[in-house]
Motif scaffolding. Structure first.
Motif, PDB file in Angstrom:
ATOM      1  N   UNK A 253      -4.457  11.690  10.029  1.00  0.00           N
ATOM      2  CA  UNK A 253      -5.586  12.152  10.813  1.00  0.00           C
ATOM      3  C   UNK A 253      -6.851  12.396  10.029  1.00  0.00           C
ATOM      4  N   UNK A 254      -6.777  12.250   8.670  1.00  0.00           N
ATOM      5  CA  UNK A 254      -7.919  12.642   7.840  1.00  0.00           C
ATOM      6  C   UNK A 254      -8.479  11.524   6.965  1.00  0.00           C
ATOM      7  N   UNK A 255      -7.603  10.753   6.320  1.00  0.00           N
ATOM      8  CA  UNK A 255      -8.118   9.713   5.421  1.00  0.00           C
ATOM      9  C   UNK A 255      -7.064   8.647   5.172  1.00  0.00           C
ATOM     10  N   UNK A 256      -7.534   7.463   4.797  1.00  0.00           N
ATOM     11  CA  UNK A 256      -6.652   6.377   4.369  1.00  0.00           C
ATOM     12  C   UNK A 256      -7.274   5.735   3.135  1.00  0.00           C
ATOM     13  N   UNK A 257      -6.443   5.517   2.130  1.00  0.00           N
ATOM     14  CA  UNK A 257      -6.875   4.848   0.902  1.00  0.00           C
ATOM     15  C   UNK A 257      -6.356   3.421   0.910  1.00  0.00           C
ATOM     16  N   UNK A 258      -7.236   2.484   0.623  1.00  0.00           N
ATOM     17  CA  UNK A 258      -6.902   1.055   0.616  1.00  0.00           C
ATOM     18  C   UNK A 258      -7.094   0.480  -0.793  1.00  0.00           C
ATOM     19  N   UNK A 259      -6.179  -0.400  -1.185  1.00  0.00           N
ATOM     20  CA  UNK A 259      -6.275  -1.109  -2.469  1.00  0.00           C
ATOM     21  C   UNK A 259      -6.122  -2.608  -2.195  1.00  0.00           C
ATOM     22  N   UNK A 260      -6.486  -3.475  -3.128  1.00  0.00           N
ATOM     23  CA  UNK A 260      -6.456  -4.909  -2.854  1.00  0.00           C
ATOM     24  C   UNK A 260      -5.070  -5.438  -2.486  1.00  0.00           C
ATOM     25  N   UNK A 261      -5.058  -6.348  -1.510  1.00  0.00           N
ATOM     26  CA  UNK A 261      -3.864  -7.116  -1.157  1.00  0.00           C
ATOM     27  C   UNK A 261      -3.829  -8.321  -2.094  1.00  0.00           C
ATOM     28  N   UNK A 262      -2.928  -8.302  -3.052  1.00  0.00           N
ATOM     29  CA  UNK A 262      -2.921  -9.367  -4.072  1.00  0.00           C
ATOM     30  C   UNK A 262      -2.547 -10.726  -3.500  1.00  0.00           C
ATOM     31  N   UNK A 263      -2.043 -10.729  -2.255  1.00  0.00           N
ATOM     32  CA  UNK A 263      -1.665 -11.993  -1.613  1.00  0.00           C
ATOM     33  C   UNK A 263      -2.747 -12.516  -0.659  1.00  0.00           C
ATOM     34  N   UNK A 264      -3.904 -11.878  -0.661  1.00  0.00           N
ATOM     35  CA  UNK A 264      -4.926 -12.220   0.337  1.00  0.00           C
ATOM     36  C   UNK A 264      -5.343 -13.681   0.221  1.00  0.00           C
ATOM     37  N   UNK A 265      -5.392 -14.338   1.346  1.00  0.00           N
ATOM     38  CA  UNK A 265      -5.544 -15.802   1.373  1.00  0.00           C
ATOM     39  C   UNK A 265      -6.920 -16.298   0.931  1.00  0.00           C
ATOM     40  N   UNK A 266      -7.968 -15.479   1.064  1.00  0.00           N
ATOM     41  CA  UNK A 266      -9.292 -15.940   0.656  1.00  0.00           C
ATOM     42  C   UNK A 266      -9.525 -15.771  -0.844  1.00  0.00           C
ATOM     43  N   UNK A 267      -8.692 -14.952  -1.503  1.00  0.00           N
ATOM     44  CA  UNK A 267      -8.879 -14.693  -2.923  1.00  0.00           C
ATOM     45  C   UNK A 267      -8.842 -13.202  -3.213  1.00  0.00           C
ATOM     46  N   UNK A 268      -9.325 -12.830  -4.372  1.00  0.00           N
ATOM     47  CA  UNK A 268      -9.272 -11.431  -4.787  1.00  0.00           C
ATOM     48  C   UNK A 268     -10.493 -10.682  -4.256  1.00  0.00           C
ATOM     49  N   UNK A 269     -10.283  -9.609  -3.477  1.00  0.00           N
ATOM     50  CA  UNK A 269     -11.440  -8.820  -3.019  1.00  0.00           C
ATOM     51  C   UNK A 269     -12.132  -8.142  -4.190  1.00  0.00           C
ATOM     52  N   UNK A 270     -13.372  -7.711  -3.989  1.00  0.00           N
ATOM     53  CA  UNK A 270     -14.219  -7.263  -5.087  1.00  0.00           C
ATOM     54  C   UNK A 270     -13.914  -5.845  -5.569  1.00  0.00           C
ATOM     55  N   UNK A 271     -13.498  -4.956  -4.654  1.00  0.00           N
ATOM     56  CA  UNK A 271     -13.358  -3.544  -4.991  1.00  0.00           C
ATOM     57  C   UNK A 271     -11.946  -3.187  -5.442  1.00  0.00           C
ATOM     58  N   UNK A 272     -11.837  -2.110  -6.236  1.00  0.00           N
ATOM     59  CA  UNK A 272     -10.526  -1.604  -6.648  1.00  0.00           C
ATOM     60  C   UNK A 272      -9.929  -0.683  -5.592  1.00  0.00           C
ATOM     61  N   UNK A 273     -10.805  -0.009  -4.841  1.00  0.00           N
ATOM     62  CA  UNK A 273     -10.300   0.983  -3.890  1.00  0.00           C
ATOM     63  C   UNK A 273     -11.365   1.266  -2.830  1.00  0.00           C
ATOM     64  N   UNK A 274     -10.877   1.484  -1.590  1.00  0.00           N
ATOM     65  CA  UNK A 274     -11.726   1.953  -0.492  1.00  0.00           C
ATOM     66  C   UNK A 274     -11.050   3.180   0.113  1.00  0.00           C
ATOM     67  N   UNK A 275     -11.806   4.263   0.245  1.00  0.00           N
ATOM     68  CA  UNK A 275     -11.281   5.471   0.882  1.00  0.00           C
ATOM     69  C   UNK A 275     -12.135   5.769   2.107  1.00  0.00           C
ATOM     70  N   UNK A 276     -11.512   5.779   3.283  1.00  0.00           N
ATOM     71  CA  UNK A 276     -12.221   6.157   4.502  1.00  0.00           C
ATOM     72  C   UNK A 276     -11.740   7.540   4.920  1.00  0.00           C
ATOM     73  N   UNK A 277     -12.690   8.445   5.115  1.00  0.00           N
ATOM     74  CA  UNK A 277     -12.351   9.853   5.367  1.00  0.00           C
ATOM     75  C   UNK A 277     -13.112  10.401   6.559  1.00  0.00           C
ATOM     76  N   UNK A 278     -12.451  11.281   7.290  1.00  0.00           N
ATOM     77  CA  UNK A 278     -13.082  11.967   8.413  1.00  0.00           C
ATOM     78  C   UNK A 278     -14.140  12.934   7.898  1.00  0.00           C
ATOM     79  N   UNK A 279     -15.286  12.912   8.560  1.00  0.00           N
ATOM     80  CA  UNK A 279     -16.324  13.894   8.290  1.00  0.00           C
ATOM     81  C   UNK A 279     -16.892  14.333   9.635  1.00  0.00           C
TER      82      UNK A 279
END
Length: 589
Positions: A253-279
């Motif tokens: 209910x508060x936050x989710x942390x995302x890291x790269x999917x190493x199997x992603x079909x388009x290639x390697x995403x640019x960021x090491x981590x994305x954190x989305x948090x409720x404010x």
């Protein structure tokens, strides 16, 4: 404040959100301040293009005054908060053009055969779930079973999906499989052919509602009974996707942390981590000014307080969405899966509904609180749909004289301060509205005073604004304490109205059903409507009819402004970039 009930094609409108009520007012806001719209109209739809470097962490704001539900499966999730949280991994099957036409450039290819009444979808080789498994044909078929199986209790089963051969039989438990979904190379192949009873003109557009635009990891979810799917770990705690990022950590209910999917079909995403948090919406403006978040939506009522912030790029668009006032006139029959109107419902009087609409001072509220960044909409078809939008309609501009005349003529006589029903009984209208920012209560009390001016006794259900999840629970389940409600839609990118206002649409939460409405909705998706001129005429007739009947009264749309850290590049609100946007977002070199 985001108070949008989500509808439509997952992955295409996940970023759309609507500011329904203001969340603050700067001290220098004048009564007729429309400066924000002039400024927002000049902002680009994406950040400046720069060379991108690898690495880095970004923080994204989820602006809400309530915890997000955390249902991370497209067929079971219905609100925009979960969609925003999922967007970093939840990639749609199809890329689209800026006019939302489906292309074969994305994870899957698309082929429509009008004569054969089929659509063929093929997942590309190398499109893999974040656990490394190839996305296969069964992953395309399984979402239809989730949506159509009554045990799963999805709200997304509609008459549009019932156009698929065998879908109704499966939904009713008369068949164990959906006969119109064919997997020519087997469950572990990559192709599914959908057979339809009839073809509709919007089928080449994303968000048309006649087929689903996502996949589910069948190998990961197959052992969970449909009745337990919504509460399962596979949906709530450890969901997997085939987009650029995968879930690393969920704080419920508060936050989710995302890291790269190493199997992603388009290639390697640019960021090491994305954190989305409720404010909290009350804290959103300070968060933008203090650079606490790298990406945060601007609260429109506080635009003057943030517009001079340094180190951010402002990106703006007008989303496919609107807020509305709706009147409860029936119930949803779950056994028959259709809306049933009650001719004796308190709000089943056209003059009463129209009068309430004309009594509202929507233009004044938008100017006073939102710097013109919110604006009154005049029909239930947004202007972005081009010639389908009927520009001749005026909607419901404030007109207290007309409101009084309508009520007088309909027999709602005044007895003291308030009017009574035509049968002489007292009239109290219970209105449900959602809680939000600083001005939410003030705006609703303003409308209640407007209705009082024409003699209508309107009270908030429960005498207070309602929390988002509680609000929709009561509205969707036709709670008798609600006569009318104010809510908002985030719309699909194809303008068919069947999934919103059809007889068998669960999202038709006003529960209005008339032969004329049913006919017009069927006509707009009929074989005849492959002729665009004919379809345009039907849309115009429907808009006029809906404005006349006023079961659902359109209120506002708005400019959506997002503050993006100026060190970032690759962020875009363009539909054509929507499916790959998080693959492209990164820090500039």
């Amino acid at each position: 404040m985001k108070t949008t009930k989500f509808l439509g094609s997952i992955g295409v409108v996940t970023a759309a959100a609507l500011t329904l009520v203001a969340c603050g007012q700067s001290s220098n806001t004048s009564k007729n301040d429309n400066s924000g719209a002039k400024e927002a109209s000049k902002f680009p739809a994406e950040t400046p293009k720069k060379a991108t470097k690898q690495g880095g962490t970004i923080n994204v704001a989820l602006e809400t005054d309530t915890p997000f539900t955390g249902i991370f499966e497209n067929g079971l999730s219905t609100d925009n908060y979960d969609s925003q949280v999922m967007q970093f991994g939840n990639e749609s099957l199809f890329d689209v053009t800026d006019s939302y036409k489906i292309t074969s450039n994305g994870p899957a290819t698309f082929k429509l055969d009008k004569n054969a009444k089929t659509i063929t979808i093929t997942i590309k080789k190398g499109v893999k779930w974040s656990d490394g498994k190839q996305v296969v044909a069964k992953d395309l078929e399984y979402p239809y079973e989730v949506v159509a199986n009554k045990a799963a209790k999805s709200q997304r089963y509609t008459g549009s999906l019932a156009n698929i051969v065998g879908m109704e039989e499966y939904h009713e438990g008369k068949a164990k499989t959906i006969s119109g979904l064919k997997l020519p190379d087997g469950e572990n192949g990559r192709t599914m052919v959908i057979h339809f009873k009839r073809m509709t003109p919007g089928m080449t557009q994303s968000g048309n509602g006649y087929f689903l635009e996502w996949a589910d990891p069948y190998h990961y979810m197959k052992d969970v009974p449909f009745s337990k799917l919504e509460g399962s770990d596979q949906v709530r705690k450890s969901p997997i996707f085939f987009g650029p990022y995968k879930v690393s950590k969920i704080v419920r209910g508060q936050s989710v942390t995302w890291v790269p999917n190493k199997y992603y079909w388009r290639g390697k995403p640019k960021l090491d981590k994305i954190v989305i948090s409720v404010i909290s919406t009350k804290s959103a403006t300070q968060a933008v000014k203090s650079h606490k978040f790298d990406i945060a939506d601007v609260v429109n009522s506080q635009w003057n307080q943030v517009k001079s912030t340094k180190g951010v790029d402002f990106v703006a668009n007008i989303p496919l969405s609107y807020s509305y006032l709706a009147f409860k006139v029936g119930k949803f029959d779950k056994n028959k899966h259709k809306n049933v109107m009650n001719p004796n419902a308190k709000m089943n009087n056209k003059a009463l509904r129209q009068a309430m609409a004309y009594a509202m001072n929507i233009d004044e509220v938008n100017s006073h609180y939102n710097h013109g960044l919110s604006f009154r909409v005049k029909t239930l078809i947004p202007q972005q749909f081009g010639d389908f939008y009927d520009s001749s309609l005026k909607g419901f501009p404030q007109n207290l004289k007309k409101a009084n005349e309508l009520l007088d003529k309909a027999g709602y006589k005044k007895k003291g301060t308030y009017r009574v029903q035509p049968n002489g009984k007292p009239l109290t209208i219970h209105l449900a509205a959602m809680s939000g920012g600083i001005n939410a209560e003030a705006i609703m009390q303003n409308y209640i005073q407007q209705w009082k001016k024409v003699g209508l006794n309107v009270k908030l259900t429960g005498d207070r604004l309602m929390e988002f999840n509680s609000f929709y629970d009561k509205v969707e389940n036709d709670d008798p304490s609600i006569d009318a409600y104010v809510a908002a839609w985030s719309l699909s990118s194809e303008p068919s109205q069947n999934d919103l206002y059809g007889e068998d649409a669960p999202f038709n939460m006003a529960r209005f059903v008339t032969p004329e409405n049913t006919k017009l909705i069927k006509d707009m998706d009929s074989e005849k409507s492959f002729d665009r001129a004919y379809r345009t005429e039907v849309f115009h007739k429907w808009q006029k009819y809906m404005n006349d009947q006023a079961f659902v009264v359109p209120m506002n749309n708005n400019y959506g402004i997002t503050a993006v850290n100026s060190k970032l590049t690759g962020y875009s609100t363009k539909p054509s970039k929507g499916n790959s946007v998080w693959f492209n977002v990164g820090f500039a070199k």
